[in-house]
Enzyme design. Structure first.
Site, short mmCIF file in Angstrom:
data_model
loop_
_atom_site.label_atom_id
_atom_site.label_comp_id
_atom_site.label_asym_id
_atom_site.label_seq_id
_atom_site.Cartn_x
_atom_site.Cartn_y
_atom_site.Cartn_z
N CYS A 115 46.37 72.65 22.23
CA CYS A 115 47.44 72.77 23.05
C CYS A 115 48.81 71.62 22.24
CB CYS A 115 46.83 71.78 24.10
SG CYS A 115 48.36 71.19 25.00
N GLY A 116 50.00 72.86 22.15
CA GLY A 116 50.48 71.14 21.78
C GLY A 116 51.48 70.97 22.27
#
Length: 282
Positions: A115-116
């Protein structure tokens, strides 16, 4: 430079039979991205295409939009206390005169491989205005049959996945279905950044005549990355999130999910899909 894969000895159990054997795993290492010498973000990634990853990340954050805005991208020598270069720290130096936006960001710099967006203070912080608005000049139109053929072409190009089974992939296709570029990474957002960063350094932004296909789901962040690069169509083999659909609709992006075989769901921007028949109510 770190290796893309590593070997580990495992115990394999199949139908009650127990054996030991080496197994090939996808490598995962941290990459620190610095901007003009100052730490900006850390992402967990598969080593390789690190300069493209850093450049694509900065496009996604609205820092840069053209290759001419980058003076250099280098690995930082002496990144550890004993002066060893780990090849896990990259410094992007902007060209003279390029204004650095205020990105001390509410991001607080840690990005996992899954998850950026971890660390974003609010949704508003990622609704960055793109320099490459999604446009139809000339228009991109594809048929469902053309879209249905793309996942198999992506799968055929996943060389590291064939050895590990542990990588996400992102690919750019022409509207006619030609594979333009493909990148693999332990994080799907990194794979997209590598694509966009390569396009930036090759002076191919905006990617207004491209279709982006990603393995897995279509998150808000992947839609944002597509929009920031001027990509008019994003397709995913799994589900989008509600925020991904909202951002696609608001930005004029065509978003396709559950692209499997000849089945797919069009969540936004259906004007780019040549349906060829009246759409019925289910």
């Amino acid at each position: 430079m770190g290796r893309v894969t590593e070997r580990r000895r495992i115990i394999r159990i199949r139908d009650g039979a127990v054996t030991t054997r080496p197994d090939t795993l996808v490598a995962e290492e941290p990459l620190e991205i610095r901007l003009n010498g100052k730490p900006l973000a850390i992402t967990m990634r598969t080593p390789g295409d690190d300069f493209a990853l850093a450049a694509g990340f900065l496009v996604s954050e609205g820092v840069i939009g053209e290759g001419s805005e980058v003076q250099s991208i280098v690995y930082c020598a002496g990144a550890t206390a004993d002066g060893v270069n780990t090849y896990n720290v990259v410094d992007v130096k902007l060209a003279p005169g390029v204004v650095v936006p205020d990105i001390t960001l509410e991001r607080n710099v840690y990005t996992s491989s899954s998850c950026g967006l971890c660390g974003k203070a609010s949704l508003d912080a990622v609704r960055t205005t793109t320099r490459h608005p999604v446009a139809d000049t000339p228009p991109v139109r594809v048929t469902p049959a053309q879209l249905a053929a793309l996942p198999d072409r992506l799968r055929d190009a996943q060389r590291v996945f064939d050895r590990t089974g542990g990588l996400h992939a992102a690919a750019l296709f022409s509207p006619e279905g030609e594979l333009l570029d493909v990148r693999e990474d332990v994080g799907r957002h990194n794979a997209v950044d590598k694509l966009v960063g390569r396009a930036l350094t090759d002076d191919r932004l905006p990617l207004s005549q491209s279709i982006l296909l990603v393995s897995g789901r279509a998150s808000f962040e992947l839609v944002q990355k597509a929009v920031m690069a001027g990509i008019p169509m994003l397709a995913a083999v799994s589900a989008p999130s509600s925020l991904a659909v909202d951002l696609a609709a608001e930005s004029g992006l065509t978003l396709v999910g559950f692209l499997r075989g000849h089945s797919m769901n069009v969540y936004a921007g259906d004007h780019r899909i040549a349906l060829g028949a009246t759409v019925g109510q289910g």
